[in-house]
Design an enzyme around this catalytic site. Sequence first.
Site, short mmCIF file in Angstrom:
data_model
loop_
_atom_site.label_atom_id
_atom_site.label_comp_id
_atom_site.label_asym_id
_atom_site.label_seq_id
_atom_site.Cartn_x
_atom_site.Cartn_y
_atom_site.Cartn_z
N TYR A 73 3.70 -3.01 4.16
CA TYR A 73 2.72 -3.96 5.09
C TYR A 73 2.46 -2.92 6.43
O TYR A 73 2.54 -1.85 6.55
CB TYR A 73 3.52 -5.12 5.55
N GLU A 74 1.43 -3.52 6.77
CA GLU A 74 0.54 -3.04 8.10
C GLU A 74 -0.19 -1.64 7.57
O GLU A 74 -0.30 -0.62 8.35
CB GLU A 74 1.43 -2.81 9.13
N GLY A 75 -0.45 -1.63 6.27
CA GLY A 75 -1.49 -0.38 5.48
C GLY A 75 -0.06 0.23 4.82
O GLY A 75 0.47 0.99 5.54
#
Length: 597
Positions: A440-442
């Site tokens: 997550y978050e890229g």
Amino acid sequence: MPVYKAPVNDTLFVLNDVLGLDRYHNLPGFEDATPDMIEAIIGEAAKVAEEQLFPINLSGDQEGCKRSDDGTVSVPSGFKEAYDAYCQGGWIGLAVPSEFGGQGLPYTLHAAVGEYMSSSNMALMMYPGLTQGAIAAILVHGSDEQKATYLPKMVEGTWSGTMNLTEPHCGTDLGLLRTKAVPQADGSYKLSGQKIFISAGEHSMTDNIIHLVLARIEGAPEGTKGISLFIVPKFMVGEDGSLGERNTVTCGALEHKMGIHGNATCVMNYDDATGYLIGAENKGLSAMFVMMNEARLGVGLQGLSISEAAYQSAVVYARERIQGRSLSGAKEPDKKADPIIVHPDIRRTLMTIRAFNEAGRAFLLWTALQSDIAHRSTDEADRQTADDLLGLMTPILKGVLTDKGFDNAVMAQQVFGGHGYIEEHGMSQYVRDARIAMIYEGANGIQALDLVGRKLGMHGGRAVMALFKEIGDFCEENREDEALVLYTKSLKKGLNDLQASTMWFMQNAMAKPDNAGAGSTDYMHLFGLVVLGYMWAKMAKSANAALANGAGDAAYYNNKLLTGKFFMERLLPETALRKTRIEAGADTMMDMAAEAF
């Protein structure tokens, strides 16, 4: 059962000896961060983590969150009480300006505290973590009215926050999002759409939840140029700050996940929900990036945090578990076997994790300090240099610390043998929880592409050239120091590999972009190794100085130097392998037809 004790001495060593935080007292917020104040805050944070958060980590994983038929979500037993204690301690607002109820202390201190909290209970700490990210976005892009309406309650923790980006059909490619916003006569908007994977999206620990939602205003351009950011409260907020009727935003389902079971990861449905534009119309992505960048540093912190917690439990087990005899002769002849910590391969495992953790901690705090300088310094040149470095380091910190954090959790689990596969020992939870941080978050592949495709070339390569010079200058300035010869020579070799790989991209990726994509992950890790090596060199210099001055615990500093030596001898040489992979190019991996896979 797992164990955890906050690494207070190591944090103080980095903050005081390596970074010299007292040298920044000219920056707003740093004047109160005296060594005594820092030690008091770090010590209190350790108590909260060890005594209130950690004891409910394993049970929270086992119990998980539950959604009722009416869409409400309950969190694991003890989470509400621990969350309230965290908020009452003022931890959410540690680095938030005092005008909104915060303490205005350095973000660097917030990062140091955050490691302990996340190590002790990652799932629980995601609730205030999302709130802190939302606070950052509203601080930068919100109107004065929005700041006054939302920030004080969020800082005190009675209201929480989220970020809503991902939709069922799009994740990283936000230009594909479909959630729409329809303007209303009163200046508000009606939002309709569905968001997935929304951490802390619904729960009852706070009176209100302030959702930050990306959506496309009717008639806006396609792609990322037409995205706006909106504040969508769970309960409507009156002019006097009182809560009104429930907004039409609901949790449609809880995601069934591999890990972080104690965090409510929700499918959120927006059915003509009332929202308010934050920042400029069609500029939502830049506004959300404030929150995303903060979140990426926080996720990198999670990778380090899980690695540290898993390491500590593995060390205790290795000291207590007896199995076999030492290759060099029995170490405890009065027992039927020796503890497994005598075996070289167990020590290789533990030293690998420890060497990463200690350098990773310095890397995290050094990067957090750049954020403080970039946002607080009155010197324009200093702000620019720090901001350049912060932008360059963010994808490396997120990608490397979470990749290695997961690897280290797996290695720590391996120390336990079969017991590591049994839930009661807690190692499985660390492996499962660490896995999400790589996604997550890229996802980390995206972080690597961001580094190679965007960050290297920004401002004509100003940031990367400045960092190469800084590391090169350190090696040259300390070249004659016999106590640092191993560090400077090893670091210079790693830097040479990094510079050669950077040049290879310049020569081979412009005409053939797949060469950049094929080597991006190796480049990110090569870069990370060099930065971690730089941290070790700086720590070794500080440790040697302390030993020479007769200050502090000599055994601590000698063990620090031993750990650094291990990193330089056994881990940093991996830069040569990464360089070889990068220079292999993309041809082999790209020539096979898709249908042949």
